[in-house]
Design a protein around this motif. Sequence first.
Motif, PDB file in Angstrom:
ATOM      1  N   LEU A 161     106.952  31.043  52.562  1.00  9.11           N
ATOM      2  CA  LEU A 161     105.619  30.962  53.162  1.00  9.11           C
ATOM      3  C   LEU A 161     104.571  31.814  52.443  1.00  9.11           C
ATOM      4  O   LEU A 161     103.394  31.733  52.771  1.00  9.11           O
ATOM      5  N   HIS A 162     105.014  32.635  51.454  1.00  9.98           N
ATOM      6  CA  HIS A 162     103.978  33.361  50.699  1.00  9.98           C
ATOM      7  C   HIS A 162     103.200  32.372  49.812  1.00  9.98           C
ATOM      8  O   HIS A 162     102.095  32.675  49.372  1.00  9.98           O
ATOM      9  N   GLN A 163     103.764  31.199  49.590  1.00 12.50           N
ATOM     10  CA  GLN A 163     103.072  30.190  48.764  1.00 12.50           C
ATOM     11  C   GLN A 163     102.039  29.478  49.634  1.00 12.50           C
ATOM     12  O   GLN A 163     102.255  28.376  50.116  1.00 12.50           O
ATOM     13  N   ARG A 164     100.915  30.149  49.820  1.00 13.69           N
ATOM     14  CA  ARG A 164      99.898  29.703  50.779  1.00 13.69           C
ATOM     15  C   ARG A 164      99.197  28.424  50.328  1.00 13.69           C
ATOM     16  O   ARG A 164      98.653  27.705  51.144  1.00 13.69           O
ATOM     17  N   GLY A 165      99.123  28.227  49.022  1.00 14.42           N
ATOM     18  CA  GLY A 165      98.460  27.018  48.541  1.00 14.42           C
ATOM     19  C   GLY A 165      97.071  27.255  47.972  1.00 14.42           C
ATOM     20  O   GLY A 165      96.479  26.344  47.409  1.00 14.42           O
ATOM     21  N   TYR A 166      96.543  28.488  48.085  1.00 18.53           N
ATOM     22  CA  TYR A 166      95.187  28.706  47.545  1.00 18.53           C
ATOM     23  C   TYR A 166      95.210  29.319  46.156  1.00 18.53           C
ATOM     24  O   TYR A 166      94.221  29.281  45.441  1.00 18.53           O
ATOM     25  N   ARG A 167      96.327  29.906  45.747  1.00 24.18           N
ATOM     26  CA  ARG A 167      96.326  30.649  44.486  1.00 24.18           C
ATOM     27  C   ARG A 167      96.721  29.736  43.331  1.00 24.18           C
ATOM     28  O   ARG A 167      97.880  29.358  43.210  1.00 24.18           O
ATOM     29  N   ILE A 168      95.746  29.378  42.514  1.00 28.25           N
ATOM     30  CA  ILE A 168      96.044  28.496  41.388  1.00 28.25           C
ATOM     31  C   ILE A 168      96.130  29.303  40.088  1.00 28.25           C
ATOM     32  O   ILE A 168      96.822  28.944  39.172  1.00 28.25           O
ATOM     33  N   ALA A 169      95.382  30.416  40.052  1.00 30.90           N
ATOM     34  CA  ALA A 169      95.333  31.215  38.823  1.00 30.90           C
ATOM     35  C   ALA A 169      95.868  32.610  39.120  1.00 30.90           C
ATOM     36  O   ALA A 169      95.486  33.216  40.107  1.00 30.90           O
ATOM     37  N   THR A 170      96.775  33.113  38.274  1.00 29.04           N
ATOM     38  CA  THR A 170      97.295  34.470  38.507  1.00 29.04           C
ATOM     39  C   THR A 170      97.227  35.317  37.245  1.00 29.04           C
ATOM     40  O   THR A 170      97.103  34.804  36.140  1.00 29.04           O
ATOM     41  N   ASN A 171      97.339  36.630  37.457  1.00 30.44           N
ATOM     42  CA  ASN A 171      97.327  37.591  36.347  1.00 30.44           C
ATOM     43  C   ASN A 171      98.751  37.959  35.958  1.00 30.44           C
ATOM     44  O   ASN A 171      99.699  37.343  36.394  1.00 30.44           O
ATOM     45  N   ILE A 172      98.877  39.051  35.204  1.00 34.05           N
ATOM     46  CA  ILE A 172     100.202  39.464  34.739  1.00 34.05           C
ATOM     47  C   ILE A 172     101.092  39.844  35.913  1.00 34.05           C
ATOM     48  O   ILE A 172     102.230  39.451  35.997  1.00 34.05           O
ATOM     49  N   ALA A 173     100.545  40.617  36.850  1.00 30.14           N
ATOM     50  CA  ALA A 173     101.383  41.147  37.936  1.00 30.14           C
ATOM     51  C   ALA A 173     100.733  40.882  39.291  1.00 30.14           C
ATOM     52  O   ALA A 173     100.282  41.803  39.942  1.00 30.14           O
ATOM     53  N   PRO A 174     100.688  39.602  39.708  1.00 31.05           N
ATOM     54  CA  PRO A 174     100.019  39.313  40.983  1.00 31.05           C
ATOM     55  C   PRO A 174     100.862  39.813  42.157  1.00 31.05           C
ATOM     56  O   PRO A 174     102.090  39.842  42.073  1.00 31.05           O
ATOM     57  N   ILE A 175     100.198  40.200  43.234  1.00 32.96           N
ATOM     58  CA  ILE A 175     100.922  40.685  44.407  1.00 32.96           C
ATOM     59  C   ILE A 175     101.281  39.485  45.294  1.00 32.96           C
ATOM     60  O   ILE A 175     100.520  38.519  45.398  1.00 32.96           O
ATOM     61  N   ASN A 176     102.456  39.528  45.881  1.00 34.28           N
ATOM     62  CA  ASN A 176     102.907  38.475  46.789  1.00 34.28           C
ATOM     63  C   ASN A 176     101.972  38.411  48.002  1.00 34.28           C
ATOM     64  O   ASN A 176     101.572  39.445  48.550  1.00 34.28           O
ATOM     65  N   GLU A 177     101.607  37.199  48.423  1.00 39.61           N
ATOM     66  CA  GLU A 177     100.633  37.029  49.515  1.00 39.61           C
ATOM     67  C   GLU A 177     101.105  37.658  50.830  1.00 39.61           C
ATOM     68  O   GLU A 177     100.301  38.229  51.573  1.00 39.61           O
ATOM     69  N   VAL A 178     102.395  37.517  51.132  1.00 42.98           N
ATOM     70  CA  VAL A 178     102.934  38.118  52.368  1.00 42.98           C
ATOM     71  C   VAL A 178     102.892  39.642  52.278  1.00 42.98           C
ATOM     72  O   VAL A 178     102.565  40.328  53.255  1.00 42.98           O
ATOM     73  N   LEU A 179     103.190  40.178  51.085  1.00 46.49           N
ATOM     74  CA  LEU A 179     103.108  41.633  50.902  1.00 46.49           C
ATOM     75  C   LEU A 179     101.664  42.102  51.089  1.00 46.49           C
ATOM     76  O   LEU A 179     101.395  43.107  51.756  1.00 46.49           O
ATOM     77  N   ALA A 180     100.718  41.351  50.534  1.00 45.56           N
ATOM     78  CA  ALA A 180      99.294  41.707  50.669  1.00 45.56           C
ATOM     79  C   ALA A 180      98.870  41.696  52.140  1.00 45.56           C
ATOM     80  O   ALA A 180      98.235  42.638  52.631  1.00 45.56           O
ATOM     81  N   ALA A 181      99.249  40.635  52.873  1.00 46.25           N
ATOM     82  CA  ALA A 181      98.870  40.526  54.294  1.00 46.25           C
ATOM     83  C   ALA A 181      99.500  41.653  55.110  1.00 46.25           C
ATOM     84  O   ALA A 181      98.849  42.258  55.972  1.00 46.25           O
ATOM     85  N   GLY A 182     100.769  41.961  54.811  1.00 43.87           N
ATOM     86  CA  GLY A 182     101.461  43.031  55.536  1.00 43.87           C
ATOM     87  C   GLY A 182     100.828  44.396  55.308  1.00 43.87           C
ATOM     88  O   GLY A 182     100.660  45.185  56.241  1.00 43.87           O
TER      89      GLY A 182
END
Length: 386
Positions: A161-182
């Motif tokens: 479920l961290h694959q929310r569907g909005y992130r199309i472009a990422t950097n070298i070390a992107p943070i996981n969406e669930v980790l960010a929300a938490g």
Amino acid sequence: MENFKMIAKTFFGFEEILAKELQILGAQKVEQGVRMVSFVGDKGFMYKANLALRTALKILKPIYYFKATNEQSLYKGISGIDWSEHLNSNRTFVIDTTVHSDYFKHSQFVSQKCKDAIVDQFRSKTGARPSIDKDYPDLRINIHIDRDQVSVALDTSGNSLHQRGYRIATNIAPINEVLAAGMLLLSGWDGQGHFLDPMCGSGTILAEAAMIACNIPANLNRREFAFEKWNDWDNDLFDQIVDSLLKKVREFHYTIQGYDKAPSAVLKAKDNIRNANLDEYVSITEKNFFDTEKATQGPLHMVFNPPYGERLDIEMERFYKNIGDTLKQGYPNTNAWFITANIEALKYVGLRPSRKIKLFNGSLEARLVKYEMYEGSKKAKFAQAD
């Protein structure tokens, strides 16, 4: 609709906030475990949990429990389930297995045995058999063995479920969406003030902060959930749940800002924010945090994910000292939170954190730390309190 038990999987350290999220959503019998929270609800709530929970990685629906100490008892246990309730012979499935047992050493062997039991059941009843599809299965089955206890669950979510569907472009070390929300929820962010991510990378923390502030369901932009391929999929009910969640979206009257010094990161972050339909709430500027001062009046809530030196080459000592100096000199009346797996580097910030929470970023043990920057000097603040 009947109620049943479900299990929401999460990261270490998020169990309490996930339990709270479930209670607010209306789950029954919420119980915390390790990296998971169990709860009870009906089919509509299963849809709702997948759409709205910010700190869940997966929602599982347990369907059967039994004991097994060898491959015969494992095969017999799996054969004891009527698989025609969940699958047809012309559909596909896959099995994900986790094993903590002296009786079973290899998860792949367990998956193979369970697959044989399911396929044999169909063959003997219908003469045809469902096939395996690892990438886009119609049914994802989850087998968990703890010593001699086997639990069989259906994976309601599909991809994490961290694959929310909005992130199309990422950097070298992107943070996981669930980790960010938490992290945001642990920091107490509720949208009642200004927000800044001064090292925003591809914009994940900004997107999650905006969705929390406006009470937008976390997985609204997601393309699909596993339950959409189930025999009992109810499209009308799903649409009803989406509508009821969207009615709870709220206004936001402050600013959410992101800085990054890399032009490529700023472009990616803007793309992702636009893709999430959040560009009316979030503004992103190309700036080096160390050259900035607080740009808003009143309290500021800051959450960020600075480089750890794991994948990005930076001079740690100076970098973390700069974080502390910038906060001290330019950011009064600010609650600054950041996560780092470089626990050694925290010494160089030169400030005493008021909170330290142990989390994991991937496999790296990390700390989420809070620095409270007061208006004027700290002494003056406490003198006024006397």
